[in-house]
Write a protein that holds these residues in place. Structure first.
Motif, PDB file in Angstrom:
ATOM      1  N   SER A   1      56.698  41.205  70.291  1.00 19.63           N
ATOM      2  CA  SER A   1      57.811  40.874  71.171  1.00 19.63           C
ATOM      3  C   SER A   1      58.379  42.170  71.738  1.00 19.63           C
ATOM      4  CB  SER A   1      58.902  40.111  70.411  1.00 19.63           C
ATOM      5  OG  SER A   1      60.041  39.931  71.229  1.00 19.63           O
ATOM      6  N   SER A   2      58.542  42.237  73.058  1.00 16.58           N
ATOM      7  CA  SER A   2      58.973  43.476  73.703  1.00 16.58           C
ATOM      8  C   SER A   2      60.312  43.279  74.410  1.00 16.58           C
ATOM      9  CB  SER A   2      57.928  43.935  74.730  1.00 16.58           C
ATOM     10  OG  SER A   2      56.679  44.106  74.115  1.00 16.58           O
ATOM     11  N   LEU A   3      61.272  44.139  74.068  1.00 16.03           N
ATOM     12  CA  LEU A   3      62.554  44.172  74.774  1.00 16.03           C
ATOM     13  C   LEU A   3      62.553  45.404  75.674  1.00 16.03           C
ATOM     14  CD1 LEU A   3      65.030  43.286  71.883  1.00 16.03           C
ATOM     15  CD2 LEU A   3      63.810  41.765  73.427  1.00 16.03           C
TER      16      LEU A   3
ATOM     17  N   VAL B   1      68.517  36.055  73.596  1.00 18.74           N
ATOM     18  CA  VAL B   1      67.271  35.279  73.606  1.00 18.74           C
ATOM     19  C   VAL B   1      66.129  36.089  73.009  1.00 18.74           C
ATOM     20  CG1 VAL B   1      65.578  34.124  75.076  1.00 18.74           C
ATOM     21  CG2 VAL B   1      68.021  33.956  75.621  1.00 18.74           C
ATOM     22  N   ALA B   2      65.965  37.315  73.496  1.00 15.39           N
ATOM     23  CA  ALA B   2      64.846  38.144  73.045  1.00 15.39           C
ATOM     24  C   ALA B   2      64.965  38.521  71.572  1.00 15.39           C
ATOM     25  CB  ALA B   2      64.767  39.401  73.904  1.00 15.39           C
TER      26      ALA B   2
ATOM     27  N   PRO C   1      58.712  37.885  65.884  1.00 20.08           N
ATOM     28  CA  PRO C   1      57.427  38.567  66.022  1.00 20.08           C
ATOM     29  C   PRO C   1      57.062  39.357  64.769  1.00 20.08           C
ATOM     30  CG  PRO C   1      59.147  39.894  66.987  1.00 20.08           C
ATOM     31  CD  PRO C   1      59.823  38.667  66.437  1.00 20.08           C
ATOM     32  N   ASP C   2      55.800  39.743  64.687  1.00 21.69           N
ATOM     33  CA  ASP C   2      55.379  40.673  63.644  1.00 21.69           C
ATOM     34  C   ASP C   2      55.742  42.103  64.031  1.00 21.69           C
ATOM     35  OD1 ASP C   2      53.889  38.731  61.919  1.00 21.69           O
ATOM     36  OD2 ASP C   2      52.745  38.491  63.766  1.00 21.69           O
TER      37      ASP C   2
ATOM     38  N   ILE D   1      58.970  47.743  63.711  1.00 23.47           N
ATOM     39  CA  ILE D   1      59.779  47.974  64.913  1.00 23.47           C
ATOM     40  C   ILE D   1      59.403  49.313  65.527  1.00 23.47           C
ATOM     41  CG2 ILE D   1      62.104  48.366  65.811  1.00 23.47           C
ATOM     42  CD1 ILE D   1      63.195  46.494  63.761  1.00 23.47           C
ATOM     43  N   LEU D   2      59.201  49.318  66.840  1.00 24.56           N
ATOM     44  CA  LEU D   2      59.083  50.547  67.628  1.00 24.56           C
ATOM     45  C   LEU D   2      60.341  50.633  68.481  1.00 24.56           C
ATOM     46  CD1 LEU D   2      55.359  50.414  68.802  1.00 24.56           C
ATOM     47  CD2 LEU D   2      56.301  51.450  66.745  1.00 24.56           C
ATOM     48  N   PHE D   3      61.101  51.709  68.316  1.00 26.47           N
ATOM     49  CA  PHE D   3      62.451  51.794  68.880  1.00 26.47           C
ATOM     50  C   PHE D   3      62.596  53.070  69.685  1.00 26.47           C
ATOM     51  CE2 PHE D   3      67.078  52.889  67.754  1.00 26.47           C
ATOM     52  CZ  PHE D   3      67.576  52.229  68.854  1.00 26.47           C
ATOM     53  N   VAL D   4      62.870  52.931  70.997  1.00 32.41           N
ATOM     54  CA  VAL D   4      63.147  54.075  71.869  1.00 32.41           C
ATOM     55  C   VAL D   4      64.652  54.168  72.084  1.00 32.41           C
ATOM     56  CG1 VAL D   4      62.973  54.939  74.224  1.00 32.41           C
ATOM     57  CG2 VAL D   4      60.941  54.123  73.060  1.00 32.41           C
TER      58      VAL D   4
END
Length: 430
Positions: A111-113, A180-181, A186-187, A221-224
């Motif tokens: 899942s991408s935000l 919503v997102a 997601p994994d 989680i990949l977090f920018v």
């Protein structure tokens, strides 16, 4: 050991400026045939030996030779200046953009935000947009119905849920879109700069939701973010990108310190060895000005905890005169933080020196510059040396879960106490 959930090998991404495709139908057809039918390397962008690119002036290298492994349940922060390739890397992992060269392997649902609000229709209500956006982001109708009340409560727009979103404020729009997102399951959750928008309450909710996903639900989680405090507090490890290259990967605190140390814009010392070249006049001339940070370790960045010692030396060309100096500290925008005079001292002709230490936990984070004034008889300005030192302080917060901008030019640690008050109830009122 945790299994590897994302593996990136020898990843490159290049763009040709101002051209869609190759600029030629024949080359586009050849490129499609080679890459999709023959399953060979893209013939348009060639990677030469030694992991270097054979590029033309029209070609920009967004990412080069990225190699990374992410374990299940890890929270990875991605840091770097604007244009370093952070968002491009996330888009490739999210399968929005194809790499020019290299491979990306992943396990599980992503899942991408990246673009909060994608799929929202201005003429539809918030309720209708929740369903549409949920479908676009991969949720089923049953999932949306099951989480509908939770999404509305998280967004804080219950009163306007049946109002067209074109009448929403920008803050309400972003809150609903993120709500919503954020309620996908997601994994792998990919988040790009959710802290750049919204108020303090919104940021707190975002960070709380990310913490819940990473810790309670053990998801990757990949977090920018440009908030280094958020990276250090939320992430196990960090990746530092610079001009498309991976500079370092490791524990988040160590990588953030390296990044901050490399990017801090500091001008901490000026020295003139002879009076002829030194700034000043016939009365006084500056020999040196220096700002010495008292760092806890050599590789530590300058932050709000760091004491700063300012030293100045100047030649006095007058016999037996009463002198003092003034230390003027300004923010980068030119606002004076303080004007600090020294005691007046009778000085003989020759070298005079002064020193002042600005304690740690006094200034707020931000950019500053120092000006020095030399004064005679506490009233006559002899020489004003403007913007002679420049430094930048990074933020630091301990046991604080809010990462918005701290107000004020100063941030002192004055004693302040909080305790439980005892309420006594008169007996005759019972």
């Amino acid at each position: 050991m945790s299994e590897t959930i994302i593996e990136i090998e020898n990843l490159y991404k290049m763009y040709r400026l101002g051209v869609i495709g190759t600029g030629s139908f024949k080359q586009d057809l050849q490129r499609w045939w080679t890459a999709n039918v023959l399953r060979k390397e893209d013939p348009f962008f060639q990677i030469t030996q030694g992991n270097k690119q054979d590029t033309s002036p029209e070609t920009i290298v967004a990412l080069q030779n990225i190699n990374l492994k992410v374990k299940h349940g890890e929270t990875i922060g991605i840091i770097g200046k604007n244009g370093s390739g952070k968002s491009t890397l996330l888009k490739i992992i999210s399968r929005i953009v194809r790499p020019t060269h290299g491979t990306v392997r992943g396990k599980g649902k992503i899942s991408s935000l990246l673009e909060v609000g994608t799929g929202f229709h201005q003429e539809l209500t918030g309720r209708e947009n929740i369903y549409i956006s949920g479908y676009i982001l991969g949720m089923s109708k049953h999932d949306i119905q099951r989480k509908f009340d939770e999404i509305i409560a998280f967004s804080g727009v219950e009163q306007f849920i049946d109002t067209p979103v074109k009448r929403y404020s920008s803050g309400m729009y972003v809150r609903l879109a993120f709500a919503v997102a954020a309620h996908l399951e997601p994994d792998i959750l990919i988040v790009d700069e959710v802290l750049a928008v919204g108020d303090a309450d919104f940021q707190k909710k975002c960070l709380g939701k990310m913490r819940e996903v990473s810790q309670a639900e053990s998801r990757t989680i990949l977090f920018v973010s440009h908030s280094m405090q958020a990276i250090k507090n939320l992430c196990d490890k960090a990746v530092w990108l610079h001009q498309g290259q991976m500079q370092a990967f490791g524990p988040s605190a160590a990588i953030v310190n390296k990044y901050l140390t490399s990017t801090q814009d500091a001008h901490l010392l000026q020295v003139w060895h002879t009076q002829d070249e030194a700034p000043g006049n016939d009365l006084v001339r500056i020999r040196s000005v220096e700002l010495e940070p008292q760092l806890a370790s050599p590789d530590a960045p300058l932050d709000i905890r760091t004491p700063l010692t300012v030293r100045v030396q100047f030649w006095n060309m007058q016999e037996e005169t009463v002198l003092n100096i003034g230390l003027h500290l300004f923010t980068a925008s030119g606002e004076c933080v303080f004007d600090l005079p020294s005691p007046a001292v009778t000085c003989a002709k020759g070298l005079v020196e002064g020193e002042c230490t600005i304690p740690g936990n006094f200034l707020n984070d931000g950019s500053y510059y120092v000006s020095i004034i030399i004064v005679r008889d506490t009233s006559i300005s002899l020489y004003y040396h403007e913007e002679c030192l420049r430094f930048e302080l990074e933020d630091y917060r301990e046991n604080i879960q809010w990462y918005g901008k701290w107000w004020g030019a100063v941030r002192p640690q004055f004693p302040i106490q909080l305790k439980q008050a005892m309420l006594s109830i008169p007996q005759d009122s019972i």
